[in-house]
Design an enzyme around this catalytic site. Structure first.
Site, mmCIF file in Angstrom:
data_model
loop_
_atom_site.group_PDB
_atom_site.id
_atom_site.type_symbol
_atom_site.label_atom_id
_atom_site.label_comp_id
_atom_site.label_asym_id
_atom_site.label_seq_id
_atom_site.Cartn_x
_atom_site.Cartn_y
_atom_site.Cartn_z
ATOM 1 N N CYS A 1 0.838 -1.201 0.000
ATOM 2 C CA CYS A 1 0.000 0.000 0.000
ATOM 3 C C CYS A 1 0.881 1.262 0.000
ATOM 4 C CB CYS A 1 -0.987 -0.024 1.162
ATOM 5 S SG CYS A 1 -2.351 1.133 0.925
ATOM 6 N N HIS B 1 -3.767 -5.434 1.104
ATOM 7 C CA HIS B 1 -3.126 -5.658 2.406
ATOM 8 C C HIS B 1 -3.181 -7.119 2.855
ATOM 9 C CE1 HIS B 1 -2.454 -1.498 3.800
ATOM 10 N NE2 HIS B 1 -3.530 -1.194 3.118
ATOM 11 N N GLU C 1 -1.404 -8.498 5.016
ATOM 12 C CA GLU C 1 -1.145 -8.592 6.467
ATOM 13 C C GLU C 1 -2.431 -8.444 7.274
ATOM 14 O OE1 GLU C 1 -0.769 -6.000 4.692
ATOM 15 O OE2 GLU C 1 -0.867 -4.127 5.827
#
Lengths: 235, 83
Positions: A89, A206, A208
């Site tokens: 990002c 994302h 994560e």
């Protein structure tokens, strides 16, 4: 082998990254403050993560100011010596601004901040981030960005295709890459790329935020698992 | 010597400018007709000191190319005014 997660003023996914790499994957992971001038204790057998967030409030352009933070000189040198660098990002935006990755991330086509789960298709298995995925495999990964419209000129896009540098494209749930699944207007639905030397990676979604079942989605786990394996082998 | 640089930064012409497009679509709401294109960029002023106009120019050029504009997506031009 270890992971270093850079923290800029305005980073907000650094703790998520440390959690996923350190706790979920059990890897040695340390935070690196952006004012550090050297990557002391890091060798090219390690991996640097540039996390998401709003470094410097996204002033001037997303990533444009962070790219000149003191630590970035060392990160550029580290990448040029073959060390693995992964930006997510805002991290992807910073790596593009630093010219470690080609192209740029423009304001989304529809001028809106997009925060939702989207589907992305793995385009290759020839990259650490994608080696645990088969080409064509579809992942559901959250995105949260206002400047995610990937753009590069025709020649650069040709080279990215030619050199198998496109890691992910936005698609629908069935893996179809089409206009309807291109939420931010990226050229060729591009969601993630790597450099020609295949040691610098960037993606807007994302993973994560989707790496453990307690969060209801573990699709992102394989990306870090592949990266951790590749870093271990490099060591 | 003191100078002021007036810098214009514009999205490249071949790129979609979503802000400009929204303005084109909505100007008729103000009763303004006949507008075919709007492009929105930034205007930046820099006050600086330099021994000569050429050196002021070089500093501003560096600031533009390295930080203020991203030449992949934007073009820029500027004029320098002696104070």
């Amino acid at each position: 082998m270890k992971f270093g997660v850079i923290v800029f003023p305005g980073s907000n996914c650094d703790d998520d990254m440390v959690h996923v790499l350190g706790t979920v994957l059990g890897q040695e992971t340390v935070k690196l403050w952006h004012k550090e001038e050297s990557l002391e204790g890091f060798t090219t057998d390690d991996c640097i993560i540039v996390p998401g967030g709003f470094s410097y409030g996204d002033y001037v352009r997303a990533g444009a100011v962070a790219r000149f933070s003191p630590i970035m000189k060392s990160v550029i040198d580290f990448a040029n010596r073959g060390g693995y660098v992964f930006g997510i990002c805002n991290g992807f935006q910073i790596l593009c601004e630093a010219h470690l990755l080609p192209g740029a991330l423009l304001r989304n086509r529809d001028q809106k901040f997009i925060a939702k789960n989207l589907f992305i298709r793995s385009e290759t298995d020839n990259a650490p981030t994608n080696r645990r995925l088969s080409p064509g495999q579809v992942l559901k990964i959250p995105v949260a960005h206002a400047e995610g419209r990937y753009y590069a000129d025709e020649e650069t896009i040709f080279q990215l295709n030619q050199n198998d540098q496109i890691l992910f494209r936005y698609c629908d749930g069935a893996g179809e890459v089409n206009l309807a699944s291109n939420h931010n207007g990226s050229v060729g639905n591009i969601a993630g790329i790597c450099n020609e030397a295949r040691n610098v990676f960037g993606m807007m979604p994302h993973p994560e935020r989707a790496s453990e079942m307690i969060l209801g989605n573990r699709d992102g786990y394989s990306i870090f698992q592949g990266l951790a394996e590749a870093v271990a082998e490099a060591g | 010597m003191k100078f002021i640089a007036h810098i214009n930064i514009m999205p490249k012409t071949e790129l979609l400018d979503p802000q400009g497009k929204v303005v084109v679509k909505n100007l008729p709401n103000l009763g303004i007709q006949g507008v075919s294109d709007v492009r929105i960029g930034k205007h930046v002023t820099i006050a600086l000191e330099a021994p000569s106009e050429q050196e002021a120019h070089d500093k501003v050029e560096l600031a533009c190319s390295k930080l203020l504009a991203n030449v992949i997506m934007e073009s820029y031009d500027f004029v320098i005014e002696a104070q």
